[in-house]
Motif scaffolding. Structure first.
Motif, PDB file in Angstrom:
ATOM      1  N   GLU A   1       0.829  -1.211   0.000  1.00  0.00           N
ATOM      2  CA  GLU A   1       0.000   0.000   0.000  1.00  0.00           C
ATOM      3  C   GLU A   1       0.864   1.262   0.000  1.00  0.00           C
ATOM      4  O   GLU A   1       0.628   2.194  -0.776  1.00  0.00           O
ATOM      5  CB  GLU A   1      -0.933   0.008   1.208  1.00  0.00           C
ATOM      6  CG  GLU A   1      -1.808   1.242   1.269  1.00  0.00           C
ATOM      7  CD  GLU A   1      -2.723   1.276   2.495  1.00  0.00           C
ATOM      8  OE1 GLU A   1      -3.408   2.292   2.638  1.00  0.00           O
ATOM      9  OE2 GLU A   1      -2.740   0.313   3.281  1.00  0.00           O
ATOM     10  N   LEU A   2       1.889   1.294   0.846  1.00  0.00           N
ATOM     11  CA  LEU A   2       2.770   2.456   0.916  1.00  0.00           C
ATOM     12  C   LEU A   2       3.545   2.613  -0.390  1.00  0.00           C
ATOM     13  O   LEU A   2       3.708   3.733  -0.897  1.00  0.00           O
ATOM     14  CB  LEU A   2       3.724   2.333   2.102  1.00  0.00           C
ATOM     15  CG  LEU A   2       4.594   3.552   2.404  1.00  0.00           C
ATOM     16  CD1 LEU A   2       3.732   4.783   2.686  1.00  0.00           C
ATOM     17  CD2 LEU A   2       5.488   3.266   3.591  1.00  0.00           C
ATOM     18  N   LEU A   3       4.004   1.526  -0.951  1.00  0.00           N
ATOM     19  CA  LEU A   3       4.715   1.564  -2.218  1.00  0.00           C
ATOM     20  C   LEU A   3       3.806   2.111  -3.320  1.00  0.00           C
ATOM     21  O   LEU A   3       4.211   2.955  -4.114  1.00  0.00           O
ATOM     22  CB  LEU A   3       5.229   0.170  -2.593  1.00  0.00           C
ATOM     23  CG  LEU A   3       6.054   0.087  -3.866  1.00  0.00           C
ATOM     24  CD1 LEU A   3       7.289   0.977  -3.790  1.00  0.00           C
ATOM     25  CD2 LEU A   3       6.449  -1.351  -4.126  1.00  0.00           C
ATOM     26  N   SER A   4       2.574   1.684  -3.352  1.00  0.00           N
ATOM     27  CA  SER A   4       1.610   2.164  -4.336  1.00  0.00           C
ATOM     28  C   SER A   4       1.372   3.662  -4.186  1.00  0.00           C
ATOM     29  O   SER A   4       1.312   4.398  -5.179  1.00  0.00           O
ATOM     30  CB  SER A   4       0.299   1.392  -4.193  1.00  0.00           C
ATOM     31  OG  SER A   4      -0.655   1.866  -5.113  1.00  0.00           O
ATOM     32  N   GLN A   5       1.256   4.131  -2.957  1.00  0.00           N
ATOM     33  CA  GLN A   5       1.069   5.560  -2.707  1.00  0.00           C
ATOM     34  C   GLN A   5       2.289   6.356  -3.187  1.00  0.00           C
ATOM     35  O   GLN A   5       2.156   7.416  -3.794  1.00  0.00           O
ATOM     36  CB  GLN A   5       0.830   5.822  -1.227  1.00  0.00           C
ATOM     37  CG  GLN A   5      -0.496   5.328  -0.719  1.00  0.00           C
ATOM     38  CD  GLN A   5      -0.623   5.450   0.797  1.00  0.00           C
ATOM     39  OE1 GLN A   5       0.305   5.856   1.490  1.00  0.00           O
ATOM     40  NE2 GLN A   5      -1.776   5.081   1.310  1.00  0.00           N
ATOM     41  N   GLY A   6       3.466   5.839  -2.913  1.00  0.00           N
ATOM     42  CA  GLY A   6       4.690   6.508  -3.342  1.00  0.00           C
ATOM     43  C   GLY A   6       4.816   6.563  -4.857  1.00  0.00           C
ATOM     44  O   GLY A   6       5.227   7.579  -5.421  1.00  0.00           O
TER      45      GLY A   6
END
Length: 64
Positions: free
Chosen positions: A16-21
């Motif tokens: 999820e964090l990678l996708s947001q980044g």
């Protein structure tokens, strides 16, 4: 010769964090730094040793 300092190992990043980044990079950074960070109008990100310094990165993002 002195020993080179190594950056601490990065903690795992959630999907999820990678996708947001990735979305933030695509919307705010890609046009200048290129789709893979190889540089374009903005400086090359790939292999840039200064990016290991979190304070430098934050200052560049917030103050240019």
């Amino acid at each position: 010769m002195g020993a080179e300092a190594q950056a601490p190992a990065a903690e795992p990043v959630s999907a999820e964090l990678l996708s947001q980044g990735e979305a933030l990079f695509a919307g705010n950074c890609k046009s200048c730094h290129g789709s893979t960070g190889g540089g374009f109008v903005g400086p090359k990100l790939v292999g840039n040793q200064r990016l290991a310094n979190a304070e430098f990165v934050l200052r560049q993002i917030t103050k240019g």
